[in-house]
Design a protein around this motif. Structure first.
Motif: not given
Ligand SMILES: [Zn+2]
Length: 253
Positions: A35-45, A69-78, A128-129
């Motif tokens: 799971l790519g978990v975003i710590p502080d998502c600011k991506d409104e999409d 489950y495995s966990i990854a940090m997916h960017g910070v704000n995306h 991200p990307a």
């Protein structure tokens, strides 16, 4: 080829019915993803129905981690703040590539603090990307990361003291040409439509023996990647970038 699955864009605001439907499919076939978990998502999409969302998002993620489950940090704000493609050049935008080391370190350490504040520990990063540069890698290393879900190839490899777990350049090809090795299928549950769900269901059913849990992928001994491998990787990234461009032209999206 053995195939592991990663789910990108996991955050509180995501479309929960879609995520839970896909998770149900994985559970049925006994596949535990990354799971790519975003710590502080600011991506409104990254938004959608809240139906079925857990009361406490972070507790839910911790429970999944305990379940295997495995966990990854997916960017910070995306959120993409530069027009740089970084090492792979797969996309011409990034949350990190092109920023100074200090800027990247500061941002990434905020992400780590948020994870740690919620008792979520990981040493794996998902950009991200797929865009990041050498400074991102150095900052990640400094912050205790040692694994990246990205790159191309048929098994994990070590590059610049980081272990990379390759992604699939072409899902159809990975299924059709059953080569030796491993890859990762990247899934964004938020953007799946009915046809996608059916396609994945058929895929898991028809290729039961090929899909593995991400934790099994992490057990595979990595190889060392030299200059030739890095060059082949650039070529693969260019090819994948062209393939997705053609796909967008055909689908008109
Ligand atoms: Zn993402």
């Amino acid at each position: 080829m053995k195939i592991a699955v990663r789910l990108d864009d996991i955050t509180e605001s995501m479309d929960w019915p879609k995520f839970l439907r896909f998770k149900g499919l994985l559970d049925y076939y006994g596949i535990k993803p990354l799971l790519g978990v975003i710590p502080d998502c600011k991506d409104e999409d990254i938004t959608g129905s809240n139906e079925g969302a857990p009361g406490d998002f972070w507790e839910y993620v911790r429970d999944l981690q305990k379940e295997g489950y495995s966990i990854a940090m997916h960017g910070v704000n995306h959120v993409y703040v530069t027009q740089k493609g970084g090492i792979f050049g797969l996309n011409r935008f990034s949350e990190f590539a092109g920023l100074s080391y200090d800027e990247q370190y500061e941002s990434l350490s905020c992400g780590v603090d948020i994870f740690n504040g919620h008792d979520l520990i990981t040493d794996m990063f998902m950009a991200p990307a797929h865009s990041y540069d050498m400074r991102t890698l150095y900052a990640l290393k400094e912050l205790g990361f040692s694994r990246i879900t990205d790159g191309f190839g048929s098994r994990p490899y070590v590059y610049k003291n980081m272990t990379f777990y390759p992604i699939s350049i072409w899902q159809g090809g990975a299924l059709k040409f059953n080569r030796k090795g491993y890859c990762t299928f990247t899934v964004h549950t938020n953007t799946l439509d009915e046809a996608d769900f059916k396609r994945y269901e058929r895929m898991f059913e028809d290729h039961r023996d090929r899909f593995i849990s991400y934790s099994d992928y992490l057990e595979v001994t990595p190889v060392k990647r030299g200059f030739a491998g890095a060059l082949a990787e650039r070529i693969c990234a260019g090819l994948k970038s062209k393939l997705s461009l053609i796909k967008h032209m055909v689908s008109g999206s």
